[in-house]
Design an enzyme around this catalytic site. Structure first.
Site, short mmCIF file in Angstrom:
data_model
loop_
_atom_site.label_atom_id
_atom_site.label_comp_id
_atom_site.label_asym_id
_atom_site.label_seq_id
_atom_site.Cartn_x
_atom_site.Cartn_y
_atom_site.Cartn_z
N HIS A 47 3.10 11.78 51.03
CA HIS A 47 1.73 11.25 50.94
C HIS A 47 1.36 10.49 52.22
CE1 HIS A 47 -1.81 9.23 49.16
NE2 HIS A 47 -1.37 8.17 49.83
N GLU A 48 2.27 9.63 52.67
CA GLU A 48 1.98 8.87 53.89
C GLU A 48 1.91 9.80 55.10
OE1 GLU A 48 0.94 5.98 53.65
OE2 GLU A 48 1.53 5.64 51.59
N HIS A 107 -1.46 11.15 55.60
CA HIS A 107 -2.37 10.31 56.40
C HIS A 107 -2.17 10.56 57.90
CE1 HIS A 107 -4.01 8.22 53.05
NE2 HIS A 107 -2.89 7.64 52.70
#
Length: 232
Positions: free
Chosen positions: A100-101, A104
């Site tokens: 998920h990170e 980004h």
């Protein structure tokens, strides 16, 4: 002053209940899937490194930070910071959060517009979170309606930030789910279900934050809107 206003709790209690329920759900979901090892036996840091190589993110570094659920991507320094639990364990939850990170980081590389918009709003939010309260309280105390409404407008930046955050986080989670399956880090329906639940639970925190911001804004709007009636 606000905490002794019954109307404040009328607006905020539903948001507080949703926030507490969300935090419990996130915590229990993370606890469950952080105890289940993924079949690839990859830690969060290893999964992030593999996905970065596959995505050509050679300018992004991975660092370990202290704390629990402190994982984040720093776009200014191009650093993916993972908590010890995520970076050093090979659980389903760990690779889900790491991916998920990394989502980004991919958004940053592509100059994803919602991410750029959210970043542009941050200075306004930092100012508004302080000046908004000050303008509203001073406006009410001094009976300066214009100043109070200015405070409401400035405070609304927080709700705008929460709204702008949603597409950024949902997109990062969608990228993570796809990347983990395509790369073979996550195998089988059970692990996919775990990844989905961890990331969907995390998304609920941003929805709860948006609800809280909206309810606060509605309360302040009603408070300032009633100033004219109180003067009469």
């Amino acid at each position: 002053m606000l905490f002794f206003d019954v109307n404040y709790w009328v607006y905020m209690l539903p948001a507080i209940f949703v926030m507490l329920a969300t935090q419990y759900y996130v915590s229990s979901t993370y606890k469950k899937w952080s105890q289940i090892r993924n079949q690839s036996h990859m830690t969060g840091a290893e999964a992030a490194q593999r996905l970065m190589r596959a995505g050509g993110l050679y300018n992004v570094k991975v660092e370990v930070v202290s704390g629990k659920m402190t994982d984040h991507y720093d776009p200014r320094n191009k650093v993916l910071r993972l908590s010890q639990d995520v970076s050093q364990t090979s659980s389903v939850a760990a690779v889900a959060i790491a991916a998920h990170e990394l989502g980004h980081a991919m958004q940053d590389q592509e100059e994803y517009f919602p991410l750029r918009l959210r970043s542009a709003i941050i200075p306004v939010v930092n100012i508004g979170s302080t000046l908004g309260w000050l303008f509203i309280i001073l406006g009410i105390f001094m009976q300066w309606t214009g100043l109070a409404w200015l405070g409401v407008i400035v405070f609304a930046a927080g709700a705008l930030f929460a709204l702008a955050t949603l597409p950024v986080e949902l997109n990062a989670s969608a990228r993570a789910k796809k990347l983990l399956v395509q790369s073979g880090i996550i195998v089988g329906q059970d692990e996919q279900k775990g990844v989905n639940r961890v990331l969907n639970a995390a998304a609920l925190t941003y929805i709860a934050a948006l609800l809280t911001s909206i309810m606060q804004l509605l309360y302040f709007t009603s408070l300032v809107g009633g100033m004219g009636g109180r003067r009469r």
